[in-house]
Design a protein around this motif. Structure first.
Motif, PDB file in Angstrom:
ATOM      1  N   PHE A  62      47.508  69.423 -48.349  1.00  0.00           N
ATOM      2  CA  PHE A  62      48.967  69.318 -48.388  1.00  0.00           C
ATOM      3  C   PHE A  62      49.488  69.316 -49.826  1.00  0.00           C
ATOM      4  O   PHE A  62      49.014  68.570 -50.685  1.00  0.00           O
ATOM      5  N   ASP A  63      50.482  70.203 -50.066  1.00  0.00           N
ATOM      6  CA  ASP A  63      51.066  70.292 -51.400  1.00  0.00           C
ATOM      7  C   ASP A  63      52.537  69.890 -51.316  1.00  0.00           C
ATOM      8  O   ASP A  63      53.386  70.687 -50.898  1.00  0.00           O
ATOM      9  N   PRO A  64      52.854  68.654 -51.687  1.00  0.00           N
ATOM     10  CA  PRO A  64      54.242  68.184 -51.536  1.00  0.00           C
ATOM     11  C   PRO A  64      55.232  68.921 -52.440  1.00  0.00           C
ATOM     12  O   PRO A  64      56.404  69.011 -52.111  1.00  0.00           O
ATOM     13  N   VAL A  65      54.762  69.479 -53.555  1.00  0.00           N
ATOM     14  CA  VAL A  65      55.669  70.198 -54.456  1.00  0.00           C
ATOM     15  C   VAL A  65      56.042  71.550 -53.848  1.00  0.00           C
ATOM     16  O   VAL A  65      57.218  71.862 -53.630  1.00  0.00           O
ATOM     17  N   ALA A  66      55.014  72.357 -53.548  1.00  0.00           N
ATOM     18  CA  ALA A  66      55.251  73.711 -53.052  1.00  0.00           C
ATOM     19  C   ALA A  66      56.051  73.702 -51.754  1.00  0.00           C
ATOM     20  O   ALA A  66      56.946  74.523 -51.563  1.00  0.00           O
ATOM     21  N   THR A  67      55.717  72.755 -50.851  1.00  0.00           N
ATOM     22  CA  THR A  67      56.429  72.742 -49.567  1.00  0.00           C
ATOM     23  C   THR A  67      57.913  72.403 -49.759  1.00  0.00           C
ATOM     24  O   THR A  67      58.769  72.965 -49.090  1.00  0.00           O
ATOM     25  N   SER A  68      58.224  71.506 -50.688  1.00  0.00           N
ATOM     26  CA  SER A  68      59.625  71.156 -50.883  1.00  0.00           C
ATOM     27  C   SER A  68      60.390  72.270 -51.597  1.00  0.00           C
ATOM     28  O   SER A  68      61.614  72.326 -51.560  1.00  0.00           O
ATOM     29  N   LEU A  69      59.652  73.194 -52.243  1.00  0.00           N
ATOM     30  CA  LEU A  69      60.301  74.302 -52.958  1.00  0.00           C
ATOM     31  C   LEU A  69      60.169  75.628 -52.211  1.00  0.00           C
ATOM     32  O   LEU A  69      60.441  76.696 -52.753  1.00  0.00           O
ATOM     33  N   ALA A  70      59.733  75.555 -50.922  1.00  0.00           N
ATOM     34  CA  ALA A  70      59.472  76.789 -50.171  1.00  0.00           C
ATOM     35  C   ALA A  70      60.718  77.660 -50.042  1.00  0.00           C
ATOM     36  O   ALA A  70      60.616  78.871 -49.863  1.00  0.00           O
ATOM     37  N   GLY A  71      61.878  77.044 -50.165  1.00  0.00           N
ATOM     38  CA  GLY A  71      63.139  77.801 -50.052  1.00  0.00           C
ATOM     39  C   GLY A  71      63.289  78.895 -51.096  1.00  0.00           C
ATOM     40  O   GLY A  71      64.017  79.870 -50.874  1.00  0.00           O
ATOM     41  N   ILE A  72      62.601  78.757 -52.210  1.00  0.00           N
ATOM     42  CA  ILE A  72      62.769  79.787 -53.255  1.00  0.00           C
ATOM     43  C   ILE A  72      62.205  81.133 -52.828  1.00  0.00           C
ATOM     44  O   ILE A  72      62.598  82.157 -53.346  1.00  0.00           O
ATOM     45  N   PHE A  73      61.300  81.113 -51.807  1.00  0.00           N
ATOM     46  CA  PHE A  73      60.818  82.385 -51.295  1.00  0.00           C
ATOM     47  C   PHE A  73      61.982  83.214 -50.744  1.00  0.00           C
ATOM     48  O   PHE A  73      62.047  84.431 -50.915  1.00  0.00           O
ATOM     49  N   PHE A  74      62.937  82.528 -50.117  1.00  0.00           N
ATOM     50  CA  PHE A  74      64.115  83.221 -49.594  1.00  0.00           C
ATOM     51  C   PHE A  74      65.189  83.365 -50.677  1.00  0.00           C
ATOM     52  O   PHE A  74      65.864  84.376 -50.768  1.00  0.00           O
ATOM     53  N   ALA A  75      65.318  82.331 -51.490  1.00  0.00           N
ATOM     54  CA  ALA A  75      66.334  82.360 -52.545  1.00  0.00           C
ATOM     55  C   ALA A  75      66.094  83.503 -53.519  1.00  0.00           C
ATOM     56  O   ALA A  75      67.036  84.044 -54.101  1.00  0.00           O
ATOM     57  N   GLN A  76      64.837  83.922 -53.688  1.00  0.00           N
ATOM     58  CA  GLN A  76      64.554  84.998 -54.635  1.00  0.00           C
ATOM     59  C   GLN A  76      65.241  86.298 -54.228  1.00  0.00           C
ATOM     60  O   GLN A  76      65.573  87.115 -55.084  1.00  0.00           O
ATOM     61  N   PHE A  77      65.504  86.476 -52.923  1.00  0.00           N
ATOM     62  CA  PHE A  77      66.226  87.680 -52.502  1.00  0.00           C
ATOM     63  C   PHE A  77      67.718  87.528 -52.792  1.00  0.00           C
ATOM     64  O   PHE A  77      68.378  88.477 -53.201  1.00  0.00           O
ATOM     65  N   ALA A  78      68.224  86.306 -52.597  1.00  0.00           N
ATOM     66  CA  ALA A  78      69.645  86.075 -52.889  1.00  0.00           C
ATOM     67  C   ALA A  78      69.938  86.308 -54.369  1.00  0.00           C
ATOM     68  O   ALA A  78      70.907  86.987 -54.721  1.00  0.00           O
ATOM     69  N   VAL A  79      69.097  85.786 -55.256  1.00  0.00           N
ATOM     70  CA  VAL A  79      69.375  85.950 -56.694  1.00  0.00           C
ATOM     71  C   VAL A  79      69.197  87.409 -57.136  1.00  0.00           C
ATOM     72  O   VAL A  79      69.964  87.904 -57.959  1.00  0.00           O
ATOM     73  N   GLY A  80      68.213  88.091 -56.548  1.00  0.00           N
ATOM     74  CA  GLY A  80      67.994  89.498 -56.904  1.00  0.00           C
ATOM     75  C   GLY A  80      69.203  90.349 -56.538  1.00  0.00           C
ATOM     76  O   GLY A  80      69.653  91.193 -57.315  1.00  0.00           O
ATOM     77  N   VAL A  81      69.741  90.088 -55.348  1.00  0.00           N
ATOM     78  CA  VAL A  81      70.920  90.837 -54.899  1.00  0.00           C
ATOM     79  C   VAL A  81      72.102  90.543 -55.818  1.00  0.00           C
ATOM     80  O   VAL A  81      72.841  91.453 -56.218  1.00  0.00           O
ATOM     81  N   MET A  82      72.271  89.269 -56.194  1.00  0.00           N
ATOM     82  CA  MET A  82      73.398  88.926 -57.065  1.00  0.00           C
ATOM     83  C   MET A  82      73.261  89.565 -58.445  1.00  0.00           C
ATOM     84  O   MET A  82      74.235  90.061 -59.006  1.00  0.00           O
ATOM     85  N   GLY A  83      72.045  89.541 -58.969  1.00  0.00           N
ATOM     86  CA  GLY A  83      71.809  90.177 -60.270  1.00  0.00           C
ATOM     87  C   GLY A  83      72.099  91.668 -60.210  1.00  0.00           C
ATOM     88  O   GLY A  83      72.761  92.215 -61.083  1.00  0.00           O
ATOM     89  N   ALA A  84      71.633  92.301 -59.129  1.00  0.00           N
ATOM     90  CA  ALA A  84      71.847  93.749 -58.969  1.00  0.00           C
ATOM     91  C   ALA A  84      73.331  94.056 -58.836  1.00  0.00           C
ATOM     92  O   ALA A  84      73.868  94.938 -59.498  1.00  0.00           O
ATOM     93  N   ARG A  85      74.005  93.287 -57.987  1.00  0.00           N
ATOM     94  CA  ARG A  85      75.420  93.571 -57.713  1.00  0.00           C
ATOM     95  C   ARG A  85      76.302  93.398 -58.944  1.00  0.00           C
ATOM     96  O   ARG A  85      77.387  93.976 -59.006  1.00  0.00           O
ATOM     97  N   PHE A  86      75.863  92.604 -59.891  1.00  0.00           N
ATOM     98  CA  PHE A  86      76.674  92.387 -61.093  1.00  0.00           C
ATOM     99  C   PHE A  86      76.920  93.721 -61.809  1.00  0.00           C
ATOM    100  O   PHE A  86      77.902  93.892 -62.514  1.00  0.00           O
TER     101      PHE A  86
END
Lengths: 305, 262
Positions: free
Chosen positions: B61-85
Motif C-alpha cells: 500500500f502506497d498512501p502517497v500515490a493513492t491520494s494523488l491518483a487524481g493527477i492521472f486524470f488531471a493531466q488531461f485537463a491541464v494538457g487541454v488547457m495549455g493547448a487551448r491557450f
C-alpha cells in the motif's frame, strides 16, 4: 510613409502578389482597388507582418512591421473584424491590446466611446453583429493613435449611415496628416471615398492616379439618336467606329468622338436629333482594366454543371 | 522610444487575456474537482475495503500515490488547457489580432509560457497538497497507514506531482503551437500519454526496459516514487528529462510560429 517595395507573395503555386511597388502618401485617402482575389488582403497581411513576403518588403517609415516594439502606435489595421476571441468582452479585448503596447488604459474607453460601442463594452464580442465588430475593429485600429491606418474592405457589413460615417472618418484622418489606405473591390465606393487610387489585378499593379486621372484617359462612348440609325451605323462602321443599337433610333458609338459622329452624319445627310458624349465612369475604367485579370470568369447563367 | 513595451508588458497582456475568459475558470475548476475529488473517492474506497486486503496488498500500500491518483486524470485537463491557450486563438482568428499587437513572436510564446507556468504551478501545487492532506486524513480516520509532509521524501513526491502537472500543461501548449487545432493537439497529446505506453507494452521486454522509462507518463511515476526501481529513473533525472521534453516541444512550437504565416 508606407512603402511597398517590389513585393511578391507566393502561396504554393499561386502568385498572390506579384512584384507590387508603390508608395502610399500621408494626408490623403488612398484606395486599393481590385477584384476579389487580386491580392489586396495579402498585401495588407504582409504590411502588418502576418505573412512573410516571398520577395521584396513592405516598410513603414523605413522599418518592417516586426521591427516595431509597439506597432499599434505606428500602424492601426482593421483586416478581419471577426478575428476576436468571442468569449471576451470588447473592453477586455482592447485592454489586452493596450497593455501589450503600453498604451494608457484610459485610451481604451476613449476609442470605445468614439466608435459608439461604449454601451456594450462589457458584452462578449461573440454576440456582436458584423457592423458592431467593424466598429470595435476601428476602435482597436485607433487605439495607439497611429500615423498609418489600413482598412481591408471596411464598408462590408455597415449600414448606409455607417458607410457615410466611415467615409467622413477616413477624410478626417487624412486631414490630420495620417496615411489612410483602404481596400475595396467596389469601384463605386472608391470613387466617392478615395482621393488617390491604386488598381491591381491578379496580384499585379495595373494603374494608379486620382479618380479624375483614371477616367480621363479612358475613351467614353457617344450616344446618337438620328433619322436613320441603320444607315448611320454603316457610315460610322466604315470609319472604324463600333456601334451598338441603344434603342430604335439611337446608337452607342465607341471609338469615335462626338465631333466625328456629327460630321459623318452631316455628310451622309442624316438628321441628328440628339448627340451626347458619355464619359466613362470609374466603374467602366475598372472593368476594362481588370477584365483580363479576373480570378473567376463569368459564365452564362442557367447552365448547371 | 523610452517607454517601449517589454516582455513584462506582453506577459501582463497575456495574463489579462487568460483571466478574462470563462473557459479558464471552468478548466481550473475541473483540475480542482478531478484531483481533490478523486483523492476523496479513492481513499474512501480503500479505507472501506481495507480489511478485505491480503497482507501482501497491505504491505504494498502506497498512501502517497493513492491520494494523488487524481493527477492521472488531471493531466488531461491541464494538457487541454495549455493547448487551448493557443489553439483557441487559431480557431477564432484572434491570433492575427494578437500578432498584430505583438509581432515579436518569440516574445509572445515566452509570455504565454510564463502565464501558464506561473498559474499552473501555483494552482497545481495547491491542488495536489489539498488532495494529499485530504487523503491522509481519510486514511488516519480509518486507522490505515498514513504519512506526513514532515517526511522529506513524501514532501518531495507531493511537490513533484504539482511540477508534473505544470510541465504537462506546457507540453500541451507546445503541441498546440505546432499543431494549431484543438482537436488534433488533444489527439496527439492523448496518444503520447495513453496510446504509446500501450503500444510499448507489446514490444519485446528487452526493448521495453529501454523505452518505457523515457515515456512522459513513466517519468511522472518516477518523479512521484519514493523508492526508485532499477527499471526507472531517479526522481531528479525524471523531472529534468520531462522539463527537457517540455522545453524542446515549446521551442519547436516557437520556431513553427515564427516560420509560418499566421
Amino acid at each position: 510613409m508606407l512603402k511597398i517595395d517590389h513585393l511578391s507573395k507566393r502561396y504554393g503555386e499561386t502568385m498572390a502578389v506579384d512584384d507590387l511597388d508603390f508608395e502610399v502618401t500621408p494626408g490623403v485617402v488612398t484606395g486599393f482597388l481590385g477584384p476579389n482575389g487580386s491580392g489586396k488582403s495579402t498585401t495588407m497581411r504582409v504590411i502588418i507582418g502576418l505573412d512573410r513576403p516571398t520577395h521584396g518588403r513592405a516598410t513603414i517609415n523605413g522599418k518592417t512591421y516586426d521591427e516595431f516594439k509597439a506597432p499599434l502606435r505606428e500602424v492601426g489595421a482593421l483586416l478581419d473584424a471577426k478575428a476576436l476571441d468571442p468569449s471576451r468582452s470588447a473592453r477586455n479585448h482592447l485592454r489586452a491590446l493596450a497593455t501589450a503596447n503600453r498604451i494608457p488604459i484610459k485610451r481604451v474607453d476613449e476609442v470605445l466611446e468614439f466608435v459608439g460601442v461604449a454601451s456594450v463594452a462589457h458584452k462578449k464580442v461573440g454576440g456582436f453583429s458584423l457592423g458592431m465588430s467593424q466598429r470595435l475593429g476601428i476602435a482597436s485600429a485607433l487605439l495607439g493613435d497611429p500615423g498609418i491606418l489600413l482598412f481591408d474592405e471596411p464598408v462590408n457589413g455597415l449600414d448606409p449611415e455607417g458607410i457615410r460615417w466611415i467615409r467622413d472618418f477616413f477624410r478626417s484622418l487624412a486631414k490630420e496628416g495620417r496615411t489612410v489606405f483602404v481596400s475595396s473591390h467596389l469601384m463605386s465606393e472608391m470613387a466617392v471615398s478615395a482621393d488617390q487610387i491604386i488598381v491591381i489585378g491578379r496580384g499585379k499593379f495595373i494603374t494608379s492616379g486620382t479618380v479624375a486621372e483614371l477616367t480621363a484617359n479612358a475613351t467614353g462612348t457617344v450616344y446618337v439618336r438620328c433619322a436613320d440609325a441603320t444607315r448611320l451605323g454603316e457610315v460610322l462602321g466604315a470609319l472604324e467606329g463600333v456601334c451598338e443599337p441603344a434603342n430604335e433610333q439611337g446608337l452607342n458609338v465607341s471609338g469615335l468622338s462626338s465631333d466625328q459622329v456629327g460630321e459623318a452624319a452631316l455628310s451622309a445627310g442624316i438628321a441628328i436629333y440628339e448627340l451626347t458624349p458619355q464619359r466613362a465612369s470609374l466603374e467602366d475604367v475598372f472593368m476594362s482594366l481588370t477584365a483580363d485579370s479576373l480570378e473567376y470568369g463569368h459564365h452564362d447563367a442557367g447552365v448547371a454543371p | 522610444m523610452s517607454d517601449s513595451p517589454t516582455l513584462v508588458d506582453t506577459t501582463r497582456s497575456e495574463m489579462l487575456k487568460f483571466r478574462t475568459v470563462r473557459a479558464t475558470f471552468i478548466g481550473l475548476a475541473t483540475l480542482v474537482v478531478l484531483t481533490i475529488g478523486l483523492a476523496v473517492l479513492i481513499t474512501i474506497v480503500i479505507r472501506t475495503n481495507w480489511n478485505q486486503r491480503s497482507l501482501a496488498d497491505k504491505l504494498a500500500f502506497d498512501p502517497v500515490a493513492t491520494s494523488l491518483a487524481g493527477i492521472f486524470f488531471a493531466q488531461f485537463a491541464v494538457g487541454v488547457m495549455g493547448a487551448r491557450f493557443i489553439t483557441a486563438e487559431y480557431a477564432s482568428g484572434a491570433i492575427r489580432t494578437t500578432l498584430t499587437a505583438v509581432p515579436r513572436r518569440v516574445h509572445l510564446v515566452l509570455a504565454k509560457a510564463i502565464v501558464l507556468l506561473v498559474t499552473f504551478f501555483v494552482v497545481s501545487e495547491a491542488v495536489v497538497f489539498a488532495a494529499f492532506i485530504t487523503g491522509q486524513s481519510i486514511y488516519r480516520s480509518g486507522h490505515l497507514p498514513s504519512v506526513s509532509l514532515a517526511d522529506s521524501t513524501v514532501l518531495r513526491a507531493v511537490i513533484m506531482a504539482g511540477i508534473y502537472l505544470t510541465l504537462l500543461t506546457l507540453i500541451g501548449f507546445g503541441l498546440g503551437l505546432i499543431l494549431r487545432t484543438t482537436s488534433v493537439t488533444i489527439s496527439v497529446y492523448v496518444t503520447i500519454l495513453l496510446i504509446i505506453p500501450i503500444i510499448v507494452n507489446f514490444l519485446p521486454s528487452s526493448w521495453q526496459d529501454h523505452i518505457t522509462k523515457y515515456l512522459p507518463s513513466n517519468l511522472g511515476e518516477s518523479m512521484l516514487s519514493q523508492t526508485p526501481s532499477v527499471r526507472s529513473f531517479a526522481w531528479g533525472t525524471a523531472a529534468l528529462l520531462l522539463a527537457i521534453y517540455c522545453a524542446v516541444i515549446v521551442a519547436v512550437g516557437a520556431v513553427t510560429l515564427v516560420r509560418r504565416d499566421a
